[in-house]
Design an enzyme around this catalytic site. Structure first.
Site, PDB file in Angstrom:
ATOM      1  N   PHE A 225      -4.719   7.602   6.997  1.00  0.00           N
ATOM      2  CA  PHE A 225      -5.200   6.273   7.438  1.00  0.00           C
ATOM      3  C   PHE A 225      -4.131   5.160   7.054  1.00  0.00           C
ATOM      4  O   PHE A 225      -4.560   4.074   7.202  1.00  0.00           O
ATOM      5  CB  PHE A 225      -6.446   5.814   6.820  1.00  0.00           C
ATOM      6  CG  PHE A 225      -6.448   5.921   5.362  1.00  0.00           C
ATOM      7  CD1 PHE A 225      -6.061   4.876   4.519  1.00  0.00           C
ATOM      8  CD2 PHE A 225      -6.903   7.022   4.604  1.00  0.00           C
ATOM      9  CE1 PHE A 225      -6.111   4.868   3.062  1.00  0.00           C
ATOM     10  CE2 PHE A 225      -7.042   7.005   3.081  1.00  0.00           C
ATOM     11  CZ  PHE A 225      -6.515   6.110   2.474  1.00  0.00           C
TER      12      PHE A 225
ATOM     13  N   TYR B 267       0.881  -1.505   0.108  1.00  0.00           N
ATOM     14  CA  TYR B 267      -0.039  -0.141   0.124  1.00  0.00           C
ATOM     15  C   TYR B 267       0.894   1.162   0.022  1.00  0.00           C
ATOM     16  O   TYR B 267       0.420   2.323   0.527  1.00  0.00           O
ATOM     17  CB  TYR B 267      -0.769   0.098   1.159  1.00  0.00           C
ATOM     18  CG  TYR B 267      -2.123  -0.850   1.080  1.00  0.00           C
ATOM     19  CD1 TYR B 267      -3.184  -0.431  -0.051  1.00  0.00           C
ATOM     20  CD2 TYR B 267      -2.536  -1.932   1.782  1.00  0.00           C
ATOM     21  CE1 TYR B 267      -4.196  -1.369  -0.030  1.00  0.00           C
ATOM     22  CE2 TYR B 267      -3.683  -2.604   1.715  1.00  0.00           C
ATOM     23  CZ  TYR B 267      -4.460  -2.446   0.574  1.00  0.00           C
ATOM     24  OH  TYR B 267      -5.734  -3.120   0.520  1.00  0.00           O
TER      25      TYR B 267
ATOM     26  N   HIS C   9     -10.308  -5.955  -1.834  1.00  0.00           N
ATOM     27  CA  HIS C   9      -9.465  -5.000  -2.584  1.00  0.00           C
ATOM     28  C   HIS C   9      -9.518  -5.239  -3.901  1.00  0.00           C
ATOM     29  O   HIS C   9      -9.331  -6.581  -4.287  1.00  0.00           O
ATOM     30  CB  HIS C   9      -8.045  -4.758  -2.017  1.00  0.00           C
ATOM     31  CG  HIS C   9      -6.920  -4.017  -3.135  1.00  0.00           C
ATOM     32  ND1 HIS C   9      -7.145  -2.964  -3.069  1.00  0.00           N
ATOM     33  CD2 HIS C   9      -6.182  -4.758  -3.972  1.00  0.00           C
ATOM     34  CE1 HIS C   9      -6.081  -2.629  -3.972  1.00  0.00           C
ATOM     35  NE2 HIS C   9      -5.284  -3.684  -4.487  1.00  0.00           N
TER      36      HIS C   9
HETATM   37  P1  CMP Z   1      -8.341  -0.494  -1.025  1.00  0.00           P
HETATM   38  O1  CMP Z   1      -8.980  -0.787  -2.320  1.00  0.00           O
HETATM   39  O2  CMP Z   1      -7.849  -1.784  -0.592  1.00  0.00           O
HETATM   40  O3  CMP Z   1      -7.323   0.523  -1.165  1.00  0.00           O
HETATM   41  C1  CMP Z   1      -6.902   1.336  -0.123  1.00  0.00           C
HETATM   42  C2  CMP Z   1      -7.632   1.121   1.067  1.00  0.00           C
HETATM   43  O4  CMP Z   1      -7.540   2.028   1.924  1.00  0.00           O
HETATM   44  C3  CMP Z   1      -9.140   1.291   0.574  1.00  0.00           C
HETATM   45  O5  CMP Z   1      -9.282   0.027  -0.193  1.00  0.00           O
HETATM   46  C4  CMP Z   1      -9.844   1.328   2.170  1.00  0.00           C
HETATM   47  O6  CMP Z   1      -9.837  -0.081   2.891  1.00  0.00           O
HETATM   48  C5  CMP Z   1      -8.693   2.177   2.918  1.00  0.00           C
HETATM   49  N1  CMP Z   1      -9.295   3.447   2.978  1.00  0.00           N
HETATM   50  C6  CMP Z   1      -9.482   4.460   1.968  1.00  0.00           C
HETATM   51  N2  CMP Z   1      -9.962   5.533   2.610  1.00  0.00           N
HETATM   52  C7  CMP Z   1      -9.998   5.230   3.932  1.00  0.00           C
HETATM   53  C8  CMP Z   1     -10.250   5.968   5.074  1.00  0.00           C
HETATM   54  N3  CMP Z   1     -10.671   7.384   4.965  1.00  0.00           N
HETATM   55  N4  CMP Z   1     -10.067   5.582   6.406  1.00  0.00           N
HETATM   56  C9  CMP Z   1      -9.722   4.387   6.705  1.00  0.00           C
HETATM   57  N5  CMP Z   1      -9.292   3.409   5.212  1.00  0.00           N
HETATM   58  C10 CMP Z   1      -9.506   3.966   4.364  1.00  0.00           C
END
Ligand code: CMP
Length: 140
Positions: A59, A51, A117
């Site tokens: 976050f 990530y 994801h």
């Molecule tokens: P994902 O598709 O795995 O890609 C990045 C991840 O960050 C997203 O899904 C969410 O699970 C997480 N995410 C995005 N915005 C927030 C937020 N405001 N607070 C916590 N987690 C977040």
């Protein structure tokens, strides 16, 4: 549209609730074929690298801790227009905005604990697949 591959993760909130099969059924019903899959538990270093694009976001720490908190299921999904199709089946990142019938609408707990994801473009799909799988592990 040609056959594509995309990368998918079933996240800790979903593996904790024994939802792997229910989520895979959604992918298969949408015409996505699971051509590689493994259940693993990430380290903080691995989650941080995966990530990395989000490392300046507020976050980031919470996201990495969550992704290491229990096993995940890393997957490669294959099918026609697989990247867009997977994003459609997943639904919006925030379950409050997700359409009826999508995985996140039915199963996600919050924007952070959002069950799945999926890659957002062909370039990220290629990088994310290579992060978790060798070519030998992909059997279409
Ligand atoms: P994902 O598709 O795995 O890609 C990045 C991840 O960050 C997203 O899904 C969410 O699970 C997480 N995410 C995005 N915005 C927030 C937020 N405001 N607070 C916590 N987690 C977040």
């Amino acid at each position: 549209m040609a056959i594509q591959r995309t990368f998918s993760i079933i996240k800790p909130d979903a593996t904790n609730r024994n939802l792997t099969g229910a989520i895979n059924a959604k992918f298969e019903a949408a015409g996505l074929r699971i051509v590689a899959q493994k259940r693993i538990q990430l380290t903080m270093a691995q989650a941080g690298e995966f990530y990395g694009v989000h490392k300046e976001r507020p976050f980031f720490g919470e996201l990495c801790e969550f992704m290491c908190s229990a096993p995940i299921v890393a997957q490669v999904l294959e099918g026609e227009d697989a990247i867009a199709k997977n994003r459609e089946v997943m639904g919006a990142t925030n379950p409050a905005d997700a359409a009826d019938g999508t995985i996140r609408k039915e199963y996600a707990l919050s924007i952070g604990e959002n069950s799945v994801h999926g890659s957002d473009a062909p370039e990220t799909a290629a990088v994310e697949i290579a992060f978790f799988f060798s070519g030998l592990e992909l059997v279409g």
